[in-house]
Design a protein around this motif. Sequence first.
Motif, PDB file in Angstrom:
ATOM      1  N   GLY A 117     -93.120-140.390 -47.630  1.00 22.09           N
ATOM      2  CA  GLY A 117     -92.458-139.552 -46.364  1.00 22.09           C
ATOM      3  C   GLY A 117     -91.407-140.507 -45.488  1.00 22.09           C
ATOM      4  N   LEU A 118     -90.110-140.153 -45.847  1.00 24.80           N
ATOM      5  CA  LEU A 118     -88.905-140.777 -44.908  1.00 24.80           C
ATOM      6  C   LEU A 118     -88.349-140.116 -44.034  1.00 24.80           C
ATOM      7  CD1 LEU A 118     -87.251-142.160 -48.322  1.00 24.80           C
ATOM      8  CD2 LEU A 118     -89.016-143.485 -46.995  1.00 24.80           C
ATOM      9  N   GLN A 119     -88.297-140.638 -42.722  1.00 24.55           N
ATOM     10  CA  GLN A 119     -87.614-140.116 -41.589  1.00 24.55           C
ATOM     11  C   GLN A 119     -86.199-140.690 -41.687  1.00 24.55           C
ATOM     12  OE1 GLN A 119     -88.224-140.782 -37.132  1.00 24.55           O
ATOM     13  NE2 GLN A 119     -89.294-138.823 -37.566  1.00 24.55           N
ATOM     14  N   LEU A 120     -85.172-139.830 -41.444  1.00 26.15           N
ATOM     15  CA  LEU A 120     -83.736-140.329 -41.424  1.00 26.15           C
ATOM     16  C   LEU A 120     -83.345-139.923 -40.145  1.00 26.15           C
ATOM     17  CD1 LEU A 120     -84.553-139.938 -44.942  1.00 26.15           C
ATOM     18  CD2 LEU A 120     -82.121-140.436 -44.969  1.00 26.15           C
ATOM     19  N   THR A 121     -82.601-140.686 -39.390  1.00 29.56           N
ATOM     20  CA  THR A 121     -82.072-140.429 -37.926  1.00 29.56           C
ATOM     21  C   THR A 121     -80.820-141.208 -37.849  1.00 29.56           C
ATOM     22  OG1 THR A 121     -82.892-142.317 -36.803  1.00 29.56           O
ATOM     23  CG2 THR A 121     -84.370-140.315 -37.145  1.00 29.56           C
ATOM     24  N   ARG A 122     -79.878-140.147 -37.412  1.00 28.21           N
ATOM     25  CA  ARG A 122     -78.594-140.669 -36.765  1.00 28.21           C
ATOM     26  C   ARG A 122     -78.559-140.523 -35.371  1.00 28.21           C
ATOM     27  NH1 ARG A 122     -73.704-137.906 -39.730  1.00 28.21           N
ATOM     28  NH2 ARG A 122     -73.709-139.939 -41.023  1.00 28.21           N
ATOM     29  N   SER A 123     -78.338-141.470 -34.743  1.00 27.80           N
ATOM     30  CA  SER A 123     -78.478-141.579 -33.187  1.00 27.80           C
ATOM     31  C   SER A 123     -77.381-142.210 -32.563  1.00 27.80           C
ATOM     32  CB  SER A 123     -79.874-142.182 -32.785  1.00 27.80           C
ATOM     33  OG  SER A 123     -80.952-141.471 -33.216  1.00 27.80           O
ATOM     34  N   PRO A 124     -76.245-141.642 -32.541  1.00 26.75           N
ATOM     35  CA  PRO A 124     -74.768-142.232 -31.962  1.00 26.75           C
ATOM     36  C   PRO A 124     -75.089-142.783 -30.496  1.00 26.75           C
ATOM     37  CG  PRO A 124     -74.528-140.236 -32.397  1.00 26.75           C
ATOM     38  CD  PRO A 124     -75.883-140.234 -33.013  1.00 26.75           C
ATOM     39  N   GLY A 125     -75.939-142.038 -29.938  1.00 31.49           N
ATOM     40  CA  GLY A 125     -76.236-142.249 -28.204  1.00 31.49           C
ATOM     41  C   GLY A 125     -77.134-143.365 -28.298  1.00 31.49           C
ATOM     42  N   LYS A 126     -77.881-143.670 -29.105  1.00 32.14           N
ATOM     43  CA  LYS A 126     -78.840-144.748 -28.910  1.00 32.14           C
ATOM     44  C   LYS A 126     -78.230-146.232 -28.480  1.00 32.14           C
ATOM     45  CE  LYS A 126     -80.682-146.845 -32.243  1.00 32.14           C
ATOM     46  NZ  LYS A 126     -81.426-147.194 -33.777  1.00 32.14           N
ATOM     47  N   ALA A 127     -77.071-146.638 -28.931  1.00 37.10           N
ATOM     48  CA  ALA A 127     -76.371-147.780 -28.313  1.00 37.10           C
ATOM     49  C   ALA A 127     -76.063-147.799 -26.906  1.00 37.10           C
ATOM     50  CB  ALA A 127     -75.204-148.250 -29.268  1.00 37.10           C
TER      51      ALA A 127
END
Length: 671
Positions: free
Chosen positions: A597-607
């Motif tokens: 089970g893989l979770q993929l995230t794109r979080s441009p606001g994290k930085a």
Amino acid sequence: MKNQHRHSIRHALYELLSSMRFAIGLLTILAIASIIGTVLKQNEPYPNYAFEFGQFWFQVFEQLGLYDVYHSAWFLTILAFLMLSTTLCIIRNGPGFIHQIRGYREKASDASLAAMSHSQAFAAEAAAPAPLLAYLQSQGFRWREAERGDGRLIAAKKGAAGKLGYFCAHAALVVICIGGLLDGNLPLKLAELAGRVVPETRDLPQSQIPAPSRLSAGNLSFRGNVNVAEGKSADVIFLNAGNGYLVQELPFIVTLKKFHVDYYSNGMPKLFASDIAVTDKASGKVTEATVKVNHPLIVDGIAIYQASFGDGGSPLRLKAWNLAAPQSAPVPLSGVSMASQPLRANGKDYALEFGELRVFNIENVGKPGEADPSLRQRMHDAREVKQTHELKNFGPSIAFKLRDAQGQAVEYVNYMSPIEQDGASYMMAGMRKTPADPFQYLRLPLDDDMKLDRFMRLYAALRDPSLYEEIAARATRKARQGGVIDEKLARQFGDSVKGVLQRFAQGGFDGLEQFLDQRVPADKRQAVAQTYIKILQGAVIDVMAVADDKAGAKPLAADAVHYRFLLDGLVAASGLQDYGAPVLLQLEGFDQVQSSGLQLTRSPGKALVYLGSVLLVLGIVLMFYVRELRLWIRLDGRQVRVAMASNRHNSDLDRDFQRHLDAIKQLTRGI
């Protein structure tokens, strides 16, 4: 007049949005929302919430957007208004703060200096500015001089950076809000409101999901999950979206090469990791890595996390026992876990829906509760089998559902390895009719060869009325030989044996219990129940003997161990009355295929959120730990006045003023 009215409205709106009270109100609402988002598990499937809260509160919470607080429209709106309010606050108050930071207040009048709480004038013999300027430099002050009549004014300051803390704190809120809006995917929310993006609610193959429910690889922000079996690949993930889902296209293909899992001695997973290969769709570049918990792989700004593991569709080998004809030999059956297939049994069609194959199990199967019928409990007591409250490693198991033509399903879980209890071996089989119910377990006794064959033979004989006459004759003959009954009672005893067997075959212990409740007076039920128990305990030996004789099998040894097998068989035969399946599936073997089970995230606001957090900490440090001091020295001939002010009036200011005053007096030989 209209222009003035519009101007007044704009001014009032500007005053409201840029006020501290408005910003604090928004922060309070966000804090409450964050508490809800922390306490209430987010992004669960909607049926889970409906089951937990009930239909009424489920709909209320759904309308409030509490199941995905941080991506709800109202939360993002509050973030946007907080960003606007904080920005306007900076614009409104920024020039004044900059002026204060840059200014030295060298135009302060003599009257204002004298009116300060920390101010003192004294006569001096030598009021030259050079020694004073050297002292100020040694104390970390910066200064400016201004000519004032016959003398001059030295305006000094230090710690002006403390006021930068306000800018840092306000800028931190703006940056964090921007990061939150980016990760909240405001463009996607607007697209959903406009109807350009529509969550899919049907259970469709991934390739058939329509375009409005698919998101391009350029989507700004997402967080989703995908299960990948060993040797298989995935190039999309699924995002929960209300009561439906969205398909997120990925710019690459993720292939699971190998999955690893280690266990502690108690069966809990100690370490699980995935060897994956990521292939870029555009360039064909392959990136290989091992992904572990809290050790993600980041490719093209997308973080790939190890989230869970499970079954990836393992080939199964089973035996199907026909419970309507248990005397028949079992039929070999093949299947694949996590898949469904048709099943025809006793002239009826079913859908056999296999669930997850679990190779390692920790289960808690306790003692029957007080709600069990008394005859059933008496049989457990008669067996004198001590049952533990917790059984740990049960070995491999397969879960499945049997769905009839009307769509009604019952869920089952059957274990492959024999379970040993106090020297006896059992096959464990569980069932439940709804997901809210706990599994009810059957313990099917295994024979000396660790097989179900003898129990099935016993079960078939118990259900075969054509054998009751011979069984009753055997039981009657033994009773007469043992002196339990005489010839006059022989016929009556035989009829009792046949009656007990018939009622037991129709309803198990529950059937006997109902018969007692309907036909026997309450004051005699206890005695009759004990009689039924004794008849069953004796007759089961003859049932087994007749069944073995008909099958040409070797007779069962007459000892305590095998008698216990027979008593266990009675309990299991009674339990099968409520099993609710036309067949009993016995897991014989499997070829394990694991999935990751893989979770993929794109979080441009994290930085940006991290940057905002750093700015916030910096701002707090500057505001609370950097103290601004302003010092004025007025030189007027031989008259000197020293005044001091600070942004925080405390005991430190009193000590600092006295220290600087004494030093200046010494430098000017003041009196």
